[in-house]
Design an enzyme around this catalytic site. Structure first.
Site, PDB file in Angstrom:
ATOM      1  N   SER A  89      -3.369 -23.474  41.257  1.00 16.35           N
ATOM      2  CA  SER A  89      -2.722 -23.940  39.717  1.00 16.35           C
ATOM      3  C   SER A  89      -1.236 -23.700  40.064  1.00 16.35           C
ATOM      4  CB  SER A  89      -3.118 -21.993  39.656  1.00 16.35           C
ATOM      5  OG  SER A  89      -3.290 -21.929  38.332  1.00 16.35           O
ATOM      6  N   ASP A 217     -14.090 -20.845  38.818  1.00 16.29           N
ATOM      7  CA  ASP A 217     -12.622 -20.658  38.214  1.00 16.29           C
ATOM      8  C   ASP A 217     -12.989 -20.654  37.009  1.00 16.29           C
ATOM      9  OD1 ASP A 217     -10.252 -21.269  37.745  1.00 16.29           O
ATOM     10  OD2 ASP A 217      -9.723 -23.125  38.807  1.00 16.29           O
ATOM     11  N   HIS A 247     -10.444 -19.118  40.885  1.00 15.07           N
ATOM     12  CA  HIS A 247      -9.130 -19.461  40.745  1.00 15.07           C
ATOM     13  C   HIS A 247      -8.198 -19.779  42.259  1.00 15.07           C
ATOM     14  CE1 HIS A 247      -5.998 -21.434  38.237  1.00 15.07           C
ATOM     15  NE2 HIS A 247      -5.680 -20.113  38.590  1.00 15.07           N
TER      16      HIS A 247
END
Length: 276
Positions: A89, A217, A247
């Site tokens: 991320s 995700d 995620h």
């Protein structure tokens, strides 16, 4: 909280692990230990500026460059001119920026952020998701980890991070809540995201790169959440799709993530100098 000591273990090829927005080095606890235990990797997982246990932000207008520069200083103190960089991320976004500065031997970007130009639906959708989560963060800050005992609270907490309904282990989820509610960079990085474009010049990456996409995700959902990367990354970039995970997949399937990182690094590790 004073800055915590990074995870630093093992010996061998240098591997730098970078965490997501609102999280800390805690998300890498299991994977870092597994990589170090192979005897092939020296693993370093710090907490980034403005996050729980990281260095304080030097400015209110915190941006990605401040995060990158903090990581570069840490690498310099270790004597690492380059490393195999793994980022999830926000950590993936920082990883791409480090690659642009010539600090990456390889880059593994797991559900990376920054996959948008200056103005895009994906960018504004991402910021809106985190803004809508603000009231839940305030409630969690007031109640602490015991908020997870409230009806429906655990499922709400796991939606952004995991695929399965039961989510990560209890201890991992407790640490996630603690980290998210003590992240001083929350507003700073959302403002930065609104003000500035995402990642640029992806086609000119020089280090071997693998993009890891997660089927469940909900922060950057397929296809719109990763279309920018698939369009702009070099043709030789490796794309890996993980089924059934969300995620932050290292909290759900650490063995899979460890193997994925180790295999890619081994494929591109620095050749040993022949003896004699």
């Amino acid at each position: 909280m004073a800055p915590r000591e990074p995870i630093h273990a093992g010996s061998g090829e240098p591997v730098l692990l970078l965490h997501p927005f609102l999280c800390s080095q805690n998300v890498w606890r299991t994977v870092a230990g597994q990589l170090a235990d192979t005897g092939r990797f020296e693993v370093y997982a710090p907490t980034m500026v403005g996050h729980h246990g990281g260095n304080p932000s030097p400015t209110w207008l915190l941006d990605t460059h401040a995060l990158v520069e903090d990581i570069e200083r840490r690498m310099d103190r270790l004597g690492w001119e380059t490393a195999h960089i793994v980022g999830n991320s926000l950590g993936g976004w920082v990883g791409f920026e480090l690659e642009r500065r010539g600090r990456a031997r390889t880059l593994t970007a797991i559900a990376p952020a920054g996959g948008w130009p200056h103005h895009s639906v994906s960018k504004y959708e991402t910021v809106l998701k985190f803004i809508l989560g603000g009231p839940a963060l305030i409630a969690a800050r007031l109640l602490g980890p015991r908020i997870l005992k409230l009806p429906g609270a655990r499922r709400l907490a796991t939606l952004p991070v995991s695929g399965p309904a039961d989510g990560p282990a209890e201890e991992d989820l407790r640490l996630l809540v603690q980290d998210a509610t003590h992240c001083s960079a929350y507003l700073q990085l959302l403002v930065k995201t609104l003000r500035l474009p995402g990642l640029l010049e992806l086609a000119s990456l020089g280090a071997p790169t693998q993009l890891v996409l997660c089927e469940k995700d909900r922060v950057f959902p397929t296809p719109r959440g990763n279309r920018y990367f698939l369009t702009h990354l070099p043709d030789d970039a490796k794309v890996v799709r993980l089924d059934g995970v969300g995620h932050i997949p290292m909290l759900e399937t650490p063995d899979v993530i460890t193997e994925l990182i180790a295999t890619f690094v081994d494929e591109h590790r620095t050749p040993r100098t022949a003896l004699g």
